[in-house]
Design a protein around this motif. Structure first.
Motif, PDB file in Angstrom:
ATOM      1  N   PHE A   6      10.291 -16.880   8.102  1.00  0.00           N
ATOM      2  CA  PHE A   6       9.909 -15.662   7.389  1.00  0.00           C
ATOM      3  C   PHE A   6       8.416 -15.733   7.123  1.00  0.00           C
ATOM      4  CE2 PHE A   6       9.137 -13.173   3.563  1.00  0.00           C
ATOM      5  CZ  PHE A   6       9.856 -12.016   3.812  1.00  0.00           C
ATOM      6  N   TYR A   7       7.708 -14.691   7.497  1.00  0.00           N
ATOM      7  CA  TYR A   7       6.253 -14.631   7.311  1.00  0.00           C
ATOM      8  C   TYR A   7       5.934 -13.543   6.304  1.00  0.00           C
ATOM      9  CZ  TYR A   7       6.450 -17.280  11.635  1.00  0.00           C
ATOM     10  OH  TYR A   7       6.747 -18.221  12.587  1.00  0.00           O
ATOM     11  N   GLU A   8       5.234 -13.933   5.244  1.00  0.00           N
ATOM     12  CA  GLU A   8       4.853 -12.963   4.205  1.00  0.00           C
ATOM     13  C   GLU A   8       3.958 -11.882   4.791  1.00  0.00           C
ATOM     14  OE1 GLU A   8       3.206 -13.862   0.316  1.00  0.00           O
ATOM     15  OE2 GLU A   8       4.533 -15.611   0.220  1.00  0.00           O
ATOM     16  N   ALA A   9       4.234 -10.654   4.394  1.00  0.00           N
ATOM     17  CA  ALA A   9       3.374  -9.541   4.796  1.00  0.00           C
ATOM     18  C   ALA A   9       2.061  -9.604   4.012  1.00  0.00           C
ATOM     19  CB  ALA A   9       4.086  -8.217   4.534  1.00  0.00           C
ATOM     20  N   GLU A  10       1.130  -8.833   4.444  1.00  0.00           N
ATOM     21  CA  GLU A  10      -0.182  -8.769   3.810  1.00  0.00           C
ATOM     22  C   GLU A  10      -0.042  -8.356   2.339  1.00  0.00           C
ATOM     23  OE1 GLU A  10      -0.467  -8.195   8.202  1.00  0.00           O
ATOM     24  OE2 GLU A  10       0.865  -7.472   6.648  1.00  0.00           O
ATOM     25  N   ASP A  11      -1.020  -8.739   1.529  1.00  0.00           N
ATOM     26  CA  ASP A  11      -0.976  -8.495   0.081  1.00  0.00           C
ATOM     27  C   ASP A  11      -0.749  -7.021  -0.259  1.00  0.00           C
ATOM     28  OD1 ASP A  11      -1.286 -11.138  -0.605  1.00  0.00           O
ATOM     29  OD2 ASP A  11      -3.436 -10.987  -0.980  1.00  0.00           O
ATOM     30  N   TYR A  12      -1.347  -6.106   0.489  1.00  0.00           N
ATOM     31  CA  TYR A  12      -1.212  -4.694   0.133  1.00  0.00           C
ATOM     32  C   TYR A  12       0.216  -4.180   0.290  1.00  0.00           C
ATOM     33  CZ  TYR A  12      -1.679  -3.435   5.142  1.00  0.00           C
ATOM     34  OH  TYR A  12      -1.513  -3.310   6.494  1.00  0.00           O
ATOM     35  N   HIS A  13       1.070  -4.925   0.998  1.00  0.00           N
ATOM     36  CA  HIS A  13       2.480  -4.537   1.128  1.00  0.00           C
ATOM     37  C   HIS A  13       3.339  -5.088  -0.014  1.00  0.00           C
ATOM     38  CE1 HIS A  13       2.163  -2.655   5.001  1.00  0.00           C
ATOM     39  NE2 HIS A  13       1.651  -3.738   5.558  1.00  0.00           N
ATOM     40  N   GLN A  14       2.857  -6.084  -0.712  1.00  0.00           N
ATOM     41  CA  GLN A  14       3.653  -6.704  -1.767  1.00  0.00           C
ATOM     42  C   GLN A  14       3.696  -5.798  -2.999  1.00  0.00           C
ATOM     43  OE1 GLN A  14       5.340  -9.260  -0.799  1.00  0.00           O
ATOM     44  NE2 GLN A  14       4.130  -9.576   1.061  1.00  0.00           N
ATOM     45  N   ASP A  15       4.882  -5.656  -3.581  1.00  0.00           N
ATOM     46  CA  ASP A  15       5.071  -4.824  -4.786  1.00  0.00           C
ATOM     47  C   ASP A  15       4.498  -3.422  -4.615  1.00  0.00           C
ATOM     48  OD1 ASP A  15       6.381  -6.845  -6.304  1.00  0.00           O
ATOM     49  OD2 ASP A  15       4.428  -7.767  -6.694  1.00  0.00           O
ATOM     50  N   PHE A  16       4.658  -2.865  -3.424  1.00  0.00           N
ATOM     51  CA  PHE A  16       4.082  -1.564  -3.120  1.00  0.00           C
ATOM     52  C   PHE A  16       4.552  -0.490  -4.098  1.00  0.00           C
ATOM     53  CE2 PHE A  16       3.484   2.415  -0.844  1.00  0.00           C
ATOM     54  CZ  PHE A  16       2.215   2.250  -0.332  1.00  0.00           C
ATOM     55  N   TYR A  17       5.809  -0.560  -4.503  1.00  0.00           N
ATOM     56  CA  TYR A  17       6.339   0.464  -5.408  1.00  0.00           C
ATOM     57  C   TYR A  17       5.645   0.439  -6.764  1.00  0.00           C
ATOM     58  CZ  TYR A  17       9.215  -2.643  -8.339  1.00  0.00           C
ATOM     59  OH  TYR A  17       9.643  -3.586  -9.225  1.00  0.00           O
ATOM     60  N   LYS A  18       5.065  -0.704  -7.145  1.00  0.00           N
ATOM     61  CA  LYS A  18       4.315  -0.797  -8.401  1.00  0.00           C
ATOM     62  C   LYS A  18       2.853  -0.392  -8.199  1.00  0.00           C
ATOM     63  CE  LYS A  18       6.901  -4.757 -10.206  1.00  0.00           C
ATOM     64  NZ  LYS A  18       6.797  -6.185 -10.521  1.00  0.00           N
ATOM     65  N   LYS A  19       2.255  -0.868  -7.132  1.00  0.00           N
ATOM     66  CA  LYS A  19       0.827  -0.638  -6.882  1.00  0.00           C
ATOM     67  C   LYS A  19       0.531   0.808  -6.496  1.00  0.00           C
ATOM     68  CE  LYS A  19       0.063  -5.241  -4.910  1.00  0.00           C
ATOM     69  NZ  LYS A  19      -0.215  -5.911  -3.629  1.00  0.00           N
ATOM     70  N   ASN A  20       1.442   1.433  -5.758  1.00  0.00           N
ATOM     71  CA  ASN A  20       1.237   2.785  -5.225  1.00  0.00           C
ATOM     72  C   ASN A  20       2.475   3.630  -5.500  1.00  0.00           C
ATOM     73  OD1 ASN A  20      -1.385   2.485  -3.657  1.00  0.00           O
ATOM     74  ND2 ASN A  20      -0.172   0.796  -2.825  1.00  0.00           N
ATOM     75  N   SER A  21       2.818   3.781  -6.764  1.00  0.00           N
ATOM     76  CA  SER A  21       4.094   4.413  -7.122  1.00  0.00           C
ATOM     77  C   SER A  21       4.211   5.852  -6.603  1.00  0.00           C
ATOM     78  CB  SER A  21       4.333   4.358  -8.628  1.00  0.00           C
ATOM     79  OG  SER A  21       3.309   5.030  -9.320  1.00  0.00           O
ATOM     80  N   ALA A  22       3.147   6.622  -6.634  1.00  0.00           N
ATOM     81  CA  ALA A  22       3.230   8.001  -6.147  1.00  0.00           C
ATOM     82  C   ALA A  22       3.527   8.021  -4.649  1.00  0.00           C
ATOM     83  CB  ALA A  22       1.944   8.759  -6.449  1.00  0.00           C
TER      84      ALA A  22
END
Length: 178
Positions: free
Chosen positions: A140-156
């Motif tokens: 399993f390879y972690e996705a880039e940081d901008y994909h992590q917790d996307f629902y919190k970072k970019n809720s709209a």
């Protein structure tokens, strides 16, 4: 502080952005990480995976405490996030990188996933066959940081995507408030 024996659960159900939130705030869940698995390229990037040439599937890897949250419960939550009758992708996301898969980490997880899939098939909830794959976990390879917790970072953006892709409507229509 008590010792814990944390375990991993890995699920693919279309865009990984939409697979984090349902698991993220449950008791016993230590982390939910977006990433890529099942392919033949080491350390793939999002751009590589989206070409469809790496063999990877977008997935989430959940680290959980089995004393606080049972794997069978995780599988039940998983079913309620996907269309298990669509092997060609999920909702607006099409192709192998969006296929629905339960990746098992041990024989117990495999048995639980297979029994749960059979129970869902026999439930009459869906008119078509349940086609979600059950496969052994791979690197399993972690996705880039901008994909992590996307629902919190970019809720709209997340909310527009969840509704616009058809996922939110399908879940509401199929499961209601279950």
């Amino acid at each position: 502080m008590r010792q814990t024996n944390l375990k991993k659960a890995t699920f693919a159900g279309g865009c990984f952005w939409c697979m984090v939130k349902p698991f993220d705030s449950l008791p016993g869940i230590e982390s939910v990480v977006s990433g890529y698995t099942g392919g033949h390229v080491k350390n793939p990037t999002y751009e590589q995976v989206t070409t469809g040439t790496t063999g990877h599937t977008e997935a989430v890897q959940i680290t959980y405490d089995p004393e606080l949250f049972d794997y069978a419960e995780l599988v039940e939550i998983y079913w309620r996030q996907t269309d298990p009758t669509d092997a060609a992708g999920q909702f607006a996301d099409r192709g192998d990188s969006y296929r629905p898969v339960i990746f098992y980490h041990d024989e117990e997880q495999k048995e639980i996933a297979e029994a749960s899939k059979e129970a869902l098939q026999n439930s009459g909830k869906f008119n078509a066959p349940i086609v979600t794959s059950i496969e052994p976990a791979e690197p399993f390879y972690e996705a880039e940081d901008y994909h992590q917790d996307f629902y919190k970072k970019n809720s709209a953006h997340y909310n527009r995507y969840s509704h616009g892709s058809g996922r939110a409507g399908f879940i509401q229509q199929t499961w209601g408030n279950e």
